[in-house]
Design a protein around this motif. Sequence first.
Motif, PDB file in Angstrom:
ATOM      1  N   HIS A  90       0.840  -1.201   0.000  1.00  0.00           N
ATOM      2  CA  HIS A  90       0.000   0.000   0.000  1.00  0.00           C
ATOM      3  C   HIS A  90       0.869   1.242   0.000  1.00  0.00           C
ATOM      4  CE1 HIS A  90       0.859  -0.906   4.228  1.00  0.00           C
ATOM      5  NE2 HIS A  90       0.772   0.406   4.449  1.00  0.00           N
ATOM      6  N   HIS A  92       1.489   5.189   1.169  1.00  0.00           N
ATOM      7  CA  HIS A  92       1.178   6.104   2.273  1.00  0.00           C
ATOM      8  C   HIS A  92       0.880   7.496   1.728  1.00  0.00           C
ATOM      9  CE1 HIS A  92       1.581   4.161   6.228  1.00  0.00           C
ATOM     10  NE2 HIS A  92       2.008   3.200   5.446  1.00  0.00           N
ATOM     11  N   GLU A  97       5.229   6.059   8.017  1.00  0.00           N
ATOM     12  CA  GLU A  97       5.143   4.967   8.990  1.00  0.00           C
ATOM     13  C   GLU A  97       6.535   4.477   9.358  1.00  0.00           C
ATOM     14  OE1 GLU A  97       2.671   1.669   7.842  1.00  0.00           O
ATOM     15  OE2 GLU A  97       2.825   0.766   9.824  1.00  0.00           O
ATOM     16  N   HIS A 131       4.832   0.225   0.772  1.00  0.00           N
ATOM     17  CA  HIS A 131       5.464  -0.935   1.412  1.00  0.00           C
ATOM     18  C   HIS A 131       4.453  -2.039   1.680  1.00  0.00           C
ATOM     19  CE1 HIS A 131       4.814   0.646   5.839  1.00  0.00           C
ATOM     20  NE2 HIS A 131       3.729   0.705   5.116  1.00  0.00           N
TER      21      HIS A 131
HETATM   22 MN    MN Z   1       1.864   1.190   6.055  1.00  0.00          MN
END
Ligand code: MN
Length: 151
Positions: A90, A92, A97, A131
């Motif tokens: 996915h 960001h 993160e 990631h």
């Molecule tokens: Mn993530």
Amino acid sequence: CVTGVQTCALPIFLQEFSLQLRILFQQQYFITKEGLVMIVTERKTDIFERRAGGKGNTIMEHIVDEKVYGGKIAAYARVILKPGCSLGYHKHEGTSETIYILQGTALYNDNGTENTLTAGAVVFCPEGESHSIENIGQDDLLAMALIVNEK
Ligand code: MN
């Protein structure tokens, strides 16, 4: 030097703080030599099935109610992936993160580059990057995740 559990006679500011959190979290307060310590005894846990197209469940145990951060932090959580489970690839958008591996073996995809991570590894996914993470070991994969609102 814990001298007892206190549920009353707290300073007013802590009572107010506690009332906000009590919606989802349960705390105990301990008086130590250093002052008051907050212990969160029950946590909000999210269980996502096939999160971002991943396999199995992604379990997120929220360490504290993110409201305490006033919008700066989207989540501070202990993430649990059982063997074979993954959080799918996915991007960001608007958040970054940081993941800190506590236990287990992870296959980590950083924008298309795969690496194996073990306890002590730290990975950072900046805003706008992508990631995924998969538990490829025999034990539960445990990691701390900090998701920061960047916009
Ligand atoms: Mn993530």
